[in-house]
Scaffold this active site. Structure first.
Site, PDB file in Angstrom:
ATOM      1  CG  HIS A 104      42.458  42.993  43.146  1.00 24.46           C
ATOM      2  ND1 HIS A 104      44.059  42.287  42.701  1.00 24.46           N
ATOM      3  CD2 HIS A 104      42.356  42.190  42.706  1.00 24.46           C
ATOM      4  CE1 HIS A 104      43.937  41.275  41.760  1.00 24.46           C
ATOM      5  NE2 HIS A 104      41.885  40.795  41.518  1.00 24.46           N
ATOM      6  CG  HIS A 116      42.688  42.794  37.491  1.00 23.84           C
ATOM      7  ND1 HIS A 116      43.145  41.968  36.990  1.00 23.84           N
ATOM      8  CD2 HIS A 116      41.853  42.107  38.823  1.00 23.84           C
ATOM      9  CE1 HIS A 116      43.231  40.766  37.590  1.00 23.84           C
ATOM     10  NE2 HIS A 116      42.484  40.637  38.873  1.00 23.84           N
ATOM     11  CD  GLU A 171      43.207  37.633  39.732  1.00 24.12           C
ATOM     12  OE1 GLU A 171      44.410  38.822  40.234  1.00 24.12           O
ATOM     13  OE2 GLU A 171      42.228  37.664  39.635  1.00 24.12           O
ATOM     14  CB  SER A 186      46.720  45.210  43.675  1.00 26.42           C
ATOM     15  OG  SER A 186      46.069  43.523  43.431  1.00 26.42           O
TER      16      SER A 186
HETATM   17 FE   LIG Z   1      41.979  39.199  40.365  1.00 25.56          FE
END
Ligand SMILES: [Fe+2]
Length: 263
Positions: free
Chosen positions: A121, A126, A166, A185
């Site tokens: 993730h 990110h 997010e 993700s």
């Molecule tokens: Fe995150």
């Protein structure tokens, strides 16, 4: 916060983390599956960052490999952290342009979904966008504001992070695209977020600050930027006075059912 059974892996004296074959295989399968969903869904800036990072397909990358690319692009780097960290530590790191990465990968039982952010993730979701100046600047500003904020203000700020870093979407000339790492993700949410099911509204910082969310369901609502560079402008707003306004106005009605209590 709920505990976790995951333990972050520690590096050896040379700073190398030795993952097991099974852990590398899980990375490899997650990466291959997610790559197949990205074309036409992820925003160009994310895909550009992914090209720059050139993540290995057959093993979990070492943080130093990722740092070499981030440092050159925006001056960011990763920080190795335990599976869960405090808000305080989180903000301290972001304010210092360090992106926390817990060095564990999900188990096969939680292949599709887990609540704790794992290395897939954090790095796959990110790090590509941390090569983008607008996203990097916004994340840095958020860290600095969060560090100075009170616990109550932090809860409001966290909603803005949720609906941008997010779970953010962005409008482009080619159509709607994803930039939020929580979506990118997750194969299920990558398809769902652009489907007809969820509600999508143009980003309003004040509304995002006031919108409740749950971490264990697909998001019923997404906020859409007109351009990824709008993150620069959002970072320049007086965000703390918007937090104050949001506190005075209170939360919007949740768009999800209350969480079932497990007895
Ligand atoms: Fe995150």
């Amino acid at each position: 916060m709920k505990g976790t059974s995951y333990v972050a892996r520690q590096p050896d004296e040379q700073g190398i983390i030795h993952y097991s074959e099974e852990e590398n295989r899980i990375w490899s399968e997650l990466l291959a599956r997610q790559m197949s969903w990205l074309p036409g869904r992820a925003c160009d800036q994310y895909l550009e960052g992914l090209r720059k990072l050139n993540l290995p397909a057959d093993r979990i990358p070492q943080l130093a490999e990722v740092d070499a690319v981030l440092e050159q692009a925006t001056g960011w780097r990763t920080a190795q952290v335990p599976a869960l960290i405090s808000f305080q530590h989180f903000f301290e790191l972001l304010a210092d342009k360090q992106f926390p990465v817990a060095t564990f990968i999900r188990s096969r039982e939680e292949f599709d979904y887990l609540q704790e952010p794992d290395i897939f993730h954090e790095i796959f979701g990110h790090c590509p966008l941390l090569t983008n100046p607008a996203f990097a600047h916004f994340t840095h500003t958020y860290g600095k504001l969060g560090l100075a904020a009170s616990p109550k203000e932090r809860v409001f700020l966290a909603r803005l992070y949720w609906f941008t870093v997010e779970f953010g979407l962005v409008q482009t000339e080619q159509g709607l695209r994803i930039y939020g790492g929580g979506i990118l993700s997750s194969p299920g949410e990558t398809r769902y977020a652009l489907s007809d099911e969820p509600e999508r509204v143009t980003m309003s910082v004040l509304d995002a600050l006031r919108t409740p969310y749950r971490i264990d369901i697909m998001q019923p609502i997404y906020y859409v930027l007109n351009h990824l560079d709008d993150l620069f402008d959002i970072a320049e707003l007086d965000l703390m006075s918007l937090v104050k306004q949001a506190q005075e106005l209170g939360l919007h009605e949740p768009k999800f059912p209350p969480k079932q209590k497990v007895s």
